[in-house]
Motif scaffolding. Structure first.
Motif, mmCIF file in Angstrom:
data_model
loop_
_atom_site.group_PDB
_atom_site.id
_atom_site.type_symbol
_atom_site.label_atom_id
_atom_site.label_comp_id
_atom_site.label_asym_id
_atom_site.label_seq_id
_atom_site.Cartn_x
_atom_site.Cartn_y
_atom_site.Cartn_z
ATOM 1 N N ASP A 35 -75.709 35.743 -22.064
ATOM 2 C CA ASP A 35 -74.727 35.171 -21.049
ATOM 3 C C ASP A 35 -74.116 36.293 -20.363
ATOM 4 O OD1 ASP A 35 -74.871 32.744 -21.943
ATOM 5 O OD2 ASP A 35 -73.133 32.537 -22.920
ATOM 6 N N LYS A 36 -73.890 37.416 -21.139
ATOM 7 C CA LYS A 36 -73.186 38.666 -20.365
ATOM 8 C C LYS A 36 -74.106 39.432 -19.433
ATOM 9 C CE LYS A 36 -70.822 42.880 -21.344
ATOM 10 N NZ LYS A 36 -70.936 44.148 -22.360
ATOM 11 N N VAL A 37 -75.425 39.688 -20.041
ATOM 12 C CA VAL A 37 -76.341 40.352 -19.107
ATOM 13 C C VAL A 37 -76.864 39.415 -17.844
ATOM 14 C CG1 VAL A 37 -78.889 41.248 -19.094
ATOM 15 C CG2 VAL A 37 -77.316 41.802 -21.237
ATOM 16 N N ALA A 38 -76.705 38.249 -17.924
ATOM 17 C CA ALA A 38 -77.413 37.206 -16.764
ATOM 18 C C ALA A 38 -76.211 37.402 -15.922
ATOM 19 C CB ALA A 38 -77.454 36.222 -17.275
ATOM 20 N N SER A 39 -75.074 37.644 -16.021
ATOM 21 C CA SER A 39 -73.905 37.886 -15.195
ATOM 22 C C SER A 39 -73.715 39.177 -14.665
ATOM 23 C CB SER A 39 -72.658 37.303 -15.628
ATOM 24 O OG SER A 39 -72.182 37.981 -16.702
ATOM 25 N N SER A 40 -74.509 39.899 -15.055
ATOM 26 C CA SER A 40 -74.389 41.504 -14.574
ATOM 27 C C SER A 40 -75.532 41.722 -13.788
ATOM 28 C CB SER A 40 -74.228 42.562 -15.805
ATOM 29 O OG SER A 40 -74.390 43.822 -15.174
ATOM 30 N N ASP A 41 -75.283 42.121 -12.278
ATOM 31 C CA ASP A 41 -76.354 42.445 -11.420
ATOM 32 C C ASP A 41 -76.775 43.797 -11.843
ATOM 33 O OD1 ASP A 41 -75.941 40.465 -10.125
ATOM 34 O OD2 ASP A 41 -74.640 41.007 -8.456
ATOM 35 N N ILE A 42 -76.018 44.747 -12.389
ATOM 36 C CA ILE A 42 -76.469 46.179 -12.630
ATOM 37 C C ILE A 42 -77.487 46.158 -13.901
ATOM 38 C CG2 ILE A 42 -75.692 48.419 -13.718
ATOM 39 C CD1 ILE A 42 -73.250 48.287 -11.781
ATOM 40 N N GLU A 43 -77.046 45.266 -15.141
ATOM 41 C CA GLU A 43 -78.090 45.293 -16.235
ATOM 42 C C GLU A 43 -79.321 44.558 -15.703
ATOM 43 O OE1 GLU A 43 -76.289 44.539 -20.086
ATOM 44 O OE2 GLU A 43 -74.497 44.166 -19.175
ATOM 45 N N LYS A 44 -79.278 43.472 -14.943
ATOM 46 C CA LYS A 44 -80.406 42.675 -14.623
ATOM 47 C C LYS A 44 -81.314 43.629 -13.754
ATOM 48 C CE LYS A 44 -78.422 39.070 -12.481
ATOM 49 N NZ LYS A 44 -78.129 37.797 -12.203
#
Length: 163
Positions: A35-44
């Protein structure tokens, strides 16, 4: 969907996943579920850079991933699911996703974790999730790289002593 493999690895996509596992498994897509990674443009963006050439990437929140899997959204592909923690996989199973085997790779050390192996560190919530997955009939192994022998993770988990 043809789920080819499922791995818990706190680093998500890195050298072992991108090169060794992807090649060994012959996958066409890596599905990161978080959930957290999917909402982070930087992590994606970082995951897209780490993705091996020629392999598709999906970075999805848990509920969306479960819906896509259950409706057969990737049935024609060989998908490698990668998550950070076992609770995500337990949630998927509880949402009706059929997982046969989970490979535990790297779970990083923190001040709260207990070390089980050089690369696997857990907290009580992880232990509870692993036990619940095991009770649901999911086979859980520990194997860092394809050349290592897969070990029965539930035997390794017996070393856990809460802090």
């Amino acid at each position: 969907m043809a789920i080819t493999a499922v791995r818990i690895d706190g680093r998500l996509i890195h050298g072992q996943v991108a090169n060794l596992w992807s090649t060994k498994l012959g996958i066409s897509r890596i599905m990161v579920i978080d959930d957290k990674v999917a909402s982070s443009d930087i992590e994606k963006a970082g995951l897209k850079l780490a993705r091996p050439a020629g392999i598709d990437l999906s970075v999805l929140p848990e509920k969306t991933a479960a819906e896509h899997i259950k409706r057969g959204g990737y049935n024609s592909q060989k998908v490698f699911i990668v998550v950070k923690r076992p609770q995500i996989l337990l949630d998927l199973v509880n949402d009706g996703v059929d997982l046969e085997t989970i490979n535990v790779g790297n779970m990083s050390q923190t001040d709260e974790t207990t070390q089980l192996t050089n690369s696997i560190n857990v907290v009580q919530d992880d232990v509870d999730a692993f036990n619940a997955l095991n009770e649901k009939g999911v086979k859980i192994t520990a194997q860092m790289v394809p050349g290592d022998n897969a070990q029965n993770f539930m035997e390794i988990l017996k070393k856990f002593k809460s802090k």
